[in-house]
Write an enzyme that holds these catalytic residues in place. Structure first.
Site, PDB file in Angstrom:
ATOM      1  N   ALA A  63     -12.432  71.676  -3.927  1.00  0.00           N
ATOM      2  CA  ALA A  63     -13.734  71.069  -3.633  1.00  0.00           C
ATOM      3  C   ALA A  63     -14.297  70.409  -4.884  1.00  0.00           C
ATOM      4  O   ALA A  63     -13.867  70.687  -6.007  1.00  0.00           O
ATOM      5  CB  ALA A  63     -14.695  72.143  -3.120  1.00  0.00           C
ATOM      6  N   GLY A 104      -9.771  74.654  -2.431  1.00  0.00           N
ATOM      7  CA  GLY A 104      -9.775  73.966  -1.152  1.00  0.00           C
ATOM      8  C   GLY A 104      -8.552  73.105  -0.936  1.00  0.00           C
ATOM      9  O   GLY A 104      -8.163  72.843   0.210  1.00  0.00           O
ATOM     10  N   GLU A 107      -6.106  75.551   0.403  1.00  0.00           N
ATOM     11  CA  GLU A 107      -6.512  75.919   1.765  1.00  0.00           C
ATOM     12  C   GLU A 107      -6.102  74.837   2.763  1.00  0.00           C
ATOM     13  O   GLU A 107      -5.658  75.146   3.878  1.00  0.00           O
ATOM     14  CB  GLU A 107      -8.023  76.141   1.811  1.00  0.00           C
ATOM     15  N   GLU A 127     -11.407  80.708  -6.632  1.00  0.00           N
ATOM     16  CA  GLU A 127     -12.837  80.654  -6.332  1.00  0.00           C
ATOM     17  C   GLU A 127     -13.642  81.804  -6.925  1.00  0.00           C
ATOM     18  O   GLU A 127     -14.815  81.626  -7.275  1.00  0.00           O
ATOM     19  CB  GLU A 127     -13.046  80.612  -4.805  1.00  0.00           C
TER      20      GLU A 127
END
Length: 698
Positions: A63, A104, A107, A127
């Site tokens: 992200a 992310g 992910e 994270e």
């Protein structure tokens, strides 16, 4: 366009681009555009399978952290919807990973059916290091591919692993050569008729899971700093007990709660600040600096030896120069022992250790400075000693070489004046142990050329340090503030606290070590020497006599086995009743009736002293931005990362509240030390906060 698509012999190819790190940025439209491309290819009858790839050297770093404080509600929704879309496709999807897939980015890859990566790629879900947990299915998909035990260890530590390890534990399906996209297309063609292989449909292997989760819980920091670790483990356990959908709901709830928590805000601020400090206001970003090729260090003491190790660890050749043969041999022995211990403990491969040894040379002759393009003076902190060194360097160092002084408090402009090339002189204040501590204060003198400053900042990056630019003043950013921090710690002792209470209160706040234990570790004689000099230079700024009385007893800290505490064989500090008695006696001598002092008051006085002096430093132009101060204190002085640094912390408390407490302190004991900084008062009254002074770097 952020996303482009094409079809190659029945294989749909989706390529997204958001350089340089390809974050899955909602504001840049990346997840939305990938979603649209996937839907279109899935509906196309000529497409049999899909490859998801990225432009550039990295698949995705995850992200965009800079977006997290702008609109928390909109951060995760597009990425989560994209994963849902991937789950609902009819055709298999292969992720082509180059460079790395983090957070992310991983992910997203985990939501595909197959993953192929270059052999040098790195993957991980870091994270928790930002005070949050994976928020787009990571806590549910990773356990279904690698098992609960591996997932618990990886996610709770934030560990990033290499492609070979990822292949071994099941996160990857194959390793590729240089052209990962072409190999992914070939792989997709081979599995086109096999249907979906969704990670969400797999059973979790819980072998060793309960034990790994319990161990990770035990390692989690207490209190709010450990909430992310505990939250990640809760989400994994929910996935085991409640299935994919139940676990996913748990993950989303925990992520959303942690995203707006104070520790997460502080950790994000530090993460972004450490990257912003290199973009110095006023320094032309187009000024490209050459990398350092060879380093010379003058002085073979603890600091010179530590710097040499840091330079060699970065793969640069370095020569340690000292006229004292015994000191040089001690340095050589220290280098050998440090490398040998690292190899013994498995931190270094034997071949790497040998390579580092080969990069470090030693010489008794100052002439050995020739050939180095970056020279660091690391001799005793005495202006006359430094004068001798810089006059010699002016004669001997190569034209164009950077001449750097590892001074912690002395005037870099005076040092530069000892040469005929002050434009080439800069301060490089390393922190001990120099081969471990991340901070490097880069001190810009009045005549330091922009090219010299840029080269020093590039050098900091080369040796894996966080370089922060400071102007010239006594103590620069960090030590100038540290003086006020210590001043309050000593005054607290005079008024009623004892050393162990002051240290315990600051450590409970999150400091890596309390102020008095810090001085015992650094060496009480160092502070004693500085106080003697400042007593002459600044006679109107009185100091507590307590640290001097301890030094007069020959108690210089850990190295002598005694300082504020006693130190036995293991180096663990033990309370010494003799020091408690010394503190109480000094209060009696001063005519002070000792009083109970709360831990809250200790924290406020020590931290607000930092904030007040930090505001003066900003007002004086010594630091460019509050974020520079925060980085210095987090990376150099053990200020808790989750609190974001002293200036960020003051903003979170509220500057009007900080100013009010400081004004109260002006009417109490030694109130002269609490005159509010003009910038603090103006900023508090304006209601803007220090963050507004960070500009576009915030």
């Amino acid at each position: 366009m952020p996303v482009e698509t094409h079809i190659e012999d029945g294989i749909g190819v989706v390529v997204f681009s958001n350089p340089p790190l390809n974050p899955i940025s909602a504001s840049a439209g990346i997840p939305q555009a990938i979603e649209a491309a996937l839907r279109a290819l899935d509906a196309d009858p000529q497409v049999k399978a899909i490859v998801l790839a990225a432009e550039g050297r990295m698949f995705s770093a995850g992200a965009d952290i800079a977006e997290f404080d702008k609109d928390p509600a909109a951060i995760a929704a597009p990425a989560r919807r994209l994963d849902d879309v991937l789950d609902g496709l009819a055709k298999p999807v292969v992720a082509a990973i180059q460079g790395g897939a983090l957070g992310g980015g991983l992910e997203l890859a985990l939501a595909t059916d197959y993953r192929i990566a270059t052999a040098d790629a790195k993957v991980g879900l870091p994270e928790v290091t930002l005070g949050i947990i994976p928020g787009a299915g990571g806590t549910q998909r990773l356990p279904r591919l690698a098992g609960a035990a591996q997932a618990a260890r990886m996610i709770s530590s934030g560990k990033v692993i290499g492609a070979h390890e990822a292949l071994r534990i099941g996160l990857l399906d194959a390793l590729a050569g240089d052209d990962v996209r072409a190999e992914a297309i070939a792989f997709a063609r081979s599995v086109a008729g096999e249907g979906r292989r969704r990670s969400r449909d797999r059973e979790i292997s819980n072998e060793g899971g309960p034990e790994a989760i319990a161990e990770a819980r035990g390692k989690a920091p207490r209190g709010a700093p450990g909430d992310a670790v505990r939250g990640a483990l809760d989400a994994i356990e929910a996935g085991i007990s409640q299935g994919f959908d139940g676990g996913l709901k748990s993950e989303y709830d925990i992520f959303d709660r942690l995203l707006v928590s104070e520790p997460a805000r502080g950790l994000r601020h530090v993460f972004l600040a450490e990257r912003a400090v290199a973009r110095l206001p006023g320094l032309d970003p187009a000024l490209k600096s050459a990398s350092t090729q060879a380093v010379a260090i003058i002085g073979s003491g603890t600091m010179g030896t530590g710097i040499a190790l840091a330079v060699a660890q970065a793969g640069l050749p370095v020569t340690v120069i000292d006229a004292n043969s015994a000191a040089l041999e001690r340095s050589r022995s220290s280098v050998e022992n440090t490398i040998a211990r690292s190899v013994e403990r498995g931190r270094l491969m034997e071949a790497t250790g040998q390579a580092q040894r080969a990069l470090i040379g030693f010489s008794l002759d100052m002439e050995a400075v020739r050939g180095a393009d970056f020279v660091i003076e690391a001799v005793f902190e005495d202006i006359s000693v430094k004068q001798q060194v810089f006059e010699a360097l002016d004669r001997l160092a190569d034209t164009g070489a950077v001449l750097a002084s590892n001074t912690s408090t002395l005037d870099v402009d005076r040092i530069a004046a000892f040469t005929k090339r002050p434009q080439s002189v800069v301060g490089t204040h390393f922190f001990s142990p120099a081969n471990i501590m991340r901070l490097l204060e880069v001190v810009r003198g009045e005549k330091t050329a922009p090219e010299t400053l840029a080269r020093a900042m590039t050098f900091a990056k080369q040796i894996r340090k966080v370089g922060v630019v400071s102007g010239v003043c006594d103590g620069f950013i960090g030590n100038r503030m540290f003086e006020e921090y210590l001043r309050q710690a000593y005054f607290l002792l005079e008024e009623g606290a004892l050393p162990q209470q002051v240290d315990a209160a600051m450590e409970a706040f999150g400091m890596a070590m309390g102020p008095l234990r810090t001085m015992d570790l650094a060496g009480q004689d160092i502070g004693w020497s500085i106080r003697k000099r400042r007593a002459v230079e600044q006679p109107d700024r009185p100091y507590s006599r307590i640290p001097d009385l301890i030094c007069e007893m020959g108690r210089f800290g850990q190295k002598t086995g005694a300082g504020y505490y006693l130190y036995g064989k293991g180096g663990k500090p033990e309370v010494d009743p003799a020091i408690d008695a010394l503190v109480v006696e000094e209060s009696r001598r001063l005519g002070i009736t000792r009083r109970p002092i709360s831990d809250e008051e200790i924290v406020e006085r020590c931290v607000y002293a930092l904030v007040n002096e930090g505001a003066r430093i900003l007002g004086d132009g010594i630091a460019a931005r509050p974020l520079d101060i925060d980085t210095v204190w987090v990376d150099g002085y053990g200020f808790p990362r989750f609190r974001g640094g002293p200036m960020f912390y003051a903003d979170r408390v509220g500057l009007p509240q900080v100013l009010s407490r400081i004004e109260n302190f002006t009417g109490a004991y030694q109130g002269w030390a609490w005159r509010p900084a003009d910038l603090l008062r103006r900023t508090a009254e304006a209601g803007t906060g220090f963050a507004a002074l960070n500009g576009e770097s915030a």
